[in-house]
Motif scaffolding. Structure first.
Motif, PDB file in Angstrom:
ATOM      1  N   ASN A 165     -27.088 -68.691 -92.124  1.00 12.27           N
ATOM      2  CA  ASN A 165     -27.415 -69.841 -91.267  1.00 12.27           C
ATOM      3  C   ASN A 165     -28.501 -70.692 -91.907  1.00 12.27           C
ATOM      4  O   ASN A 165     -28.405 -71.918 -91.914  1.00 12.27           O
ATOM      5  CB  ASN A 165     -27.892 -69.380 -89.892  1.00 12.27           C
ATOM      6  N   ARG A 168     -27.101 -72.691 -94.583  1.00  9.69           N
ATOM      7  CA  ARG A 168     -26.232 -73.780 -94.126  1.00  9.69           C
ATOM      8  C   ARG A 168     -26.963 -74.886 -93.382  1.00  9.69           C
ATOM      9  O   ARG A 168     -26.601 -76.051 -93.469  1.00  9.69           O
ATOM     10  CB  ARG A 168     -25.134 -73.216 -93.210  1.00  9.69           C
ATOM     11  N   TYR A 169     -27.996 -74.518 -92.605  1.00 11.20           N
ATOM     12  CA  TYR A 169     -28.586 -75.520 -91.717  1.00 11.20           C
ATOM     13  C   TYR A 169     -29.970 -76.004 -92.131  1.00 11.20           C
ATOM     14  O   TYR A 169     -30.431 -77.028 -91.631  1.00 11.20           O
ATOM     15  CB  TYR A 169     -28.676 -74.980 -90.285  1.00 11.20           C
ATOM     16  N   ASP A 193     -37.192 -70.066 -92.567  1.00  9.23           N
ATOM     17  CA  ASP A 193     -36.938 -71.167 -93.502  1.00  9.23           C
ATOM     18  C   ASP A 193     -37.869 -72.319 -93.169  1.00  9.23           C
ATOM     19  O   ASP A 193     -38.448 -72.370 -92.082  1.00  9.23           O
ATOM     20  CB  ASP A 193     -35.461 -71.596 -93.439  1.00  9.23           C
ATOM     21  N   ARG A 212     -23.459 -74.485 -80.148  1.00  9.98           N
ATOM     22  CA  ARG A 212     -23.923 -75.119 -81.378  1.00  9.98           C
ATOM     23  C   ARG A 212     -24.790 -76.312 -81.059  1.00  9.98           C
ATOM     24  O   ARG A 212     -24.533 -77.037 -80.108  1.00  9.98           O
ATOM     25  CB  ARG A 212     -22.733 -75.628 -82.186  1.00  9.98           C
ATOM     26  N   SER A 218     -21.643 -78.132 -87.500  1.00 11.85           N
ATOM     27  CA  SER A 218     -21.449 -76.688 -87.612  1.00 11.85           C
ATOM     28  C   SER A 218     -20.040 -76.360 -88.073  1.00 11.85           C
ATOM     29  O   SER A 218     -19.837 -75.475 -88.897  1.00 11.85           O
ATOM     30  CB  SER A 218     -21.700 -76.012 -86.279  1.00 11.85           C
ATOM     31  N   THR A 224     -18.523 -69.864 -87.543  1.00 10.27           N
ATOM     32  CA  THR A 224     -17.532 -69.570 -86.510  1.00 10.27           C
ATOM     33  C   THR A 224     -18.095 -69.801 -85.113  1.00 10.27           C
ATOM     34  O   THR A 224     -17.358 -69.746 -84.137  1.00 10.27           O
ATOM     35  CB  THR A 224     -17.079 -68.096 -86.592  1.00 10.27           C
ATOM     36  N   GLY A 225     -19.404 -70.042 -85.012  1.00  6.43           N
ATOM     37  CA  GLY A 225     -20.022 -70.224 -83.698  1.00  6.43           C
ATOM     38  C   GLY A 225     -20.377 -68.888 -83.052  1.00  6.43           C
ATOM     39  O   GLY A 225     -20.843 -68.836 -81.919  1.00  6.43           O
ATOM     40  N   LEU A 228     -24.897 -65.892 -84.171  1.00  2.55           N
ATOM     41  CA  LEU A 228     -26.088 -65.399 -83.478  1.00  2.55           C
ATOM     42  C   LEU A 228     -25.734 -64.471 -82.316  1.00  2.55           C
ATOM     43  O   LEU A 228     -26.524 -63.608 -81.942  1.00  2.55           O
ATOM     44  CB  LEU A 228     -26.958 -66.571 -83.012  1.00  2.55           C
TER      45      LEU A 228
HETATM   46  P1  ADP Z   1     -22.545 -71.252 -86.263  1.00  2.00           P
HETATM   47  O1  ADP Z   1     -23.529 -71.217 -87.384  1.00  2.00           O
HETATM   48  O2  ADP Z   1     -21.262 -70.702 -86.671  1.00  2.00           O
HETATM   49  O3  ADP Z   1     -22.439 -72.587 -85.606  1.00  2.00           O
HETATM   50  P2  ADP Z   1     -24.411 -69.433 -84.982  1.00  2.00           P
HETATM   51  O4  ADP Z   1     -24.312 -68.673 -83.706  1.00  2.00           O
HETATM   52  O5  ADP Z   1     -24.657 -68.640 -86.214  1.00  2.00           O
HETATM   53  O6  ADP Z   1     -23.068 -70.273 -85.100  1.00  2.00           O
HETATM   54  O7  ADP Z   1     -25.568 -70.516 -84.848  1.00  2.00           O
HETATM   55  C1  ADP Z   1     -25.665 -71.334 -83.705  1.00  2.00           C
HETATM   56  C2  ADP Z   1     -26.351 -72.646 -84.009  1.00  2.00           C
HETATM   57  O8  ADP Z   1     -27.732 -72.443 -84.269  1.00  2.00           O
HETATM   58  C3  ADP Z   1     -25.824 -73.351 -85.251  1.00  2.00           C
HETATM   59  O9  ADP Z   1     -24.696 -74.115 -84.959  1.00  2.00           O
HETATM   60  C4  ADP Z   1     -27.017 -74.210 -85.655  1.00  2.00           C
HETATM   61  O10 ADP Z   1     -26.976 -75.441 -84.972  1.00  2.00           O
HETATM   62  C5  ADP Z   1     -28.229 -73.436 -85.160  1.00  2.00           C
HETATM   63  N1  ADP Z   1     -28.960 -72.734 -86.238  1.00  2.00           N
HETATM   64  C6  ADP Z   1     -28.851 -71.433 -86.576  1.00  2.00           C
HETATM   65  N2  ADP Z   1     -29.695 -71.111 -87.579  1.00  2.00           N
HETATM   66  C7  ADP Z   1     -30.382 -72.226 -87.888  1.00  2.00           C
HETATM   67  C8  ADP Z   1     -31.424 -72.547 -88.847  1.00  2.00           C
HETATM   68  N3  ADP Z   1     -31.915 -71.618 -89.699  1.00  2.00           N
HETATM   69  N4  ADP Z   1     -31.891 -73.822 -88.872  1.00  2.00           N
HETATM   70  C9  ADP Z   1     -31.405 -74.750 -88.009  1.00  2.00           C
HETATM   71  N5  ADP Z   1     -30.442 -74.522 -87.099  1.00  2.00           N
HETATM   72  C10 ADP Z   1     -29.931 -73.282 -87.025  1.00  2.00           C
END
Ligand code: ADP
Length: 275
Positions: A165, A168-169, A193, A212, A218, A224-225, A228
């Motif tokens: 995550n 990616r984010y 991070d 999300r 995302s 996949t949502g 977490l």
């Molecule tokens: P997914 O990543 O598949 O959308 P997750 O349940 O892993 O589903 O994450 C839920 C949401 O939390 C993500 O869509 C994102 O918007 C946010 N998120 C998770 N980790 C981070 C991060 N390290 N920094 C910013 N946003 C995050």
């Protein structure tokens, strides 16, 4: 069966008054169980057709590449690539759904072998580095090499979800730190991070399935949502819990807090024997 499930709630009024409420949640419980079983069955049934699809797509791609016919190749190659991408997405989703429903069906983890935390963090760091664009910097911080009693596979999947995550984010040039440190009588595993962060209004709902912050983005990142939600359930099975701390523009901190009962020192005889 005749067993009923009751939920009790006690409310205190002033010093000496109590209100006790009992609610029969048997039906709710059964429905919830049916939902879990249904999701698990559907996910399981979808695996085989998806494997077949992805196998044929691979064969067709090889065939196209070898055919050497330019016109044919350019026309179909893009379509094939998209079909492959979407099939992989469905496979990831189905695998995550299956994993999540297995974690939910059996809330207590059975597997409690000692897992070396340093190795766990190092493995996840390596996997994440290979997934990252190359601009992001990774660090592992731990001062003592402890062992965590639990399931190696589940813990790895939880930590990977947190670190992937961040990859990616958090943004192109962020720093990602995997940290293990004492926390009260127990310990905590942190993934931090310094990236884009999350608005606190979203934090309480982040571990819900398919929740999300930014739907479009995302989906594009390939998540996949369920990441977490999986983390939350893995932690529950390890008597641990997740705390999330973040602000927009100030990075994000995901902290997995484990109780002392889940820790085993690296030099325990019992653990040495497992090495
Ligand atoms: P997914 O990543 O598949 O959308 P997750 O349940 O892993 O589903 O994450 C839920 C949401 O939390 C993500 O869509 C994102 O918007 C946010 N998120 C998770 N980790 C981070 C991060 N390290 N920094 C910013 N946003 C995050």
């Amino acid at each position: 069966d005749e067993r009923r499930i009751l939920q009790f709630q006690i409310t205190l009024y002033g010093d000496d008054e109590r209100l006790l409420m009992a609610r029969d949640i048997t039906r709710l419980h059964r429905l919830e169980q049916m939902r879990r079983d249904f999701v698990a069955n559907v996910s399981h049934e979808l695996r085989t057709p998806l494997t077949v699809l992805s196998g044929y797509l691979e064969t067709y791609r090889d065939f196209l590449e070898q055919s050497g016919e330019e016109r044919l190749t350019s026309r179909f190659a893009r379509g094939l690539a998209q079909m492959q991408e979407q099939t992989t997405r469905m496979q990831n989703l189905v695998n995550d759904l299956l994993l999540l429903s297995r974690l939910e069906i059996d809330q207590r983890g059975e597997d409690t072998s000692p897992v070396a935390v340093d190795q766990l963090l190092e493995t996840v760091r390596r996997d994440a580095e290979s997934l990252s664009s190359g601009q992001q910097k990774f660090a592992v911080e731990l001062d003592s090499s402890q062992r965590l009693l639990g399931s190696e596979q589940e813990l790895r999947s939880a930590v990977s979800n947190l670190v992937f995550n961040a990859v990616r984010y958090a943004g192109e040039e962020c720093h990602i730190t995997l940290r293990w440190r004492p926390w009260g009588k127990g310990a905590c595993l942190e993934v931090e991070d310094d990236g884009e962060g999350i608005d606190p209004v979203h934090i309480p709902r982040l571990t819900e399935r398919f929740y999300r912050v930014d739907k479009g983005r995302s989906a594009a990142t390939g998540g996949t949502g369920l990441g977490l939600a999986i983390v939350k359930h893995v932690l529950l099975r390890h008597d641990a819990h997740l705390e999330i701390d973040s602000r927009p523009g100030e990075g994000a901190l995901f902290r997995c807090i484990f109780p002392a009962a889940r820790l085993a020192a690296a030099n325990d005889d019992h653990n040495e024997a497992q090495r």
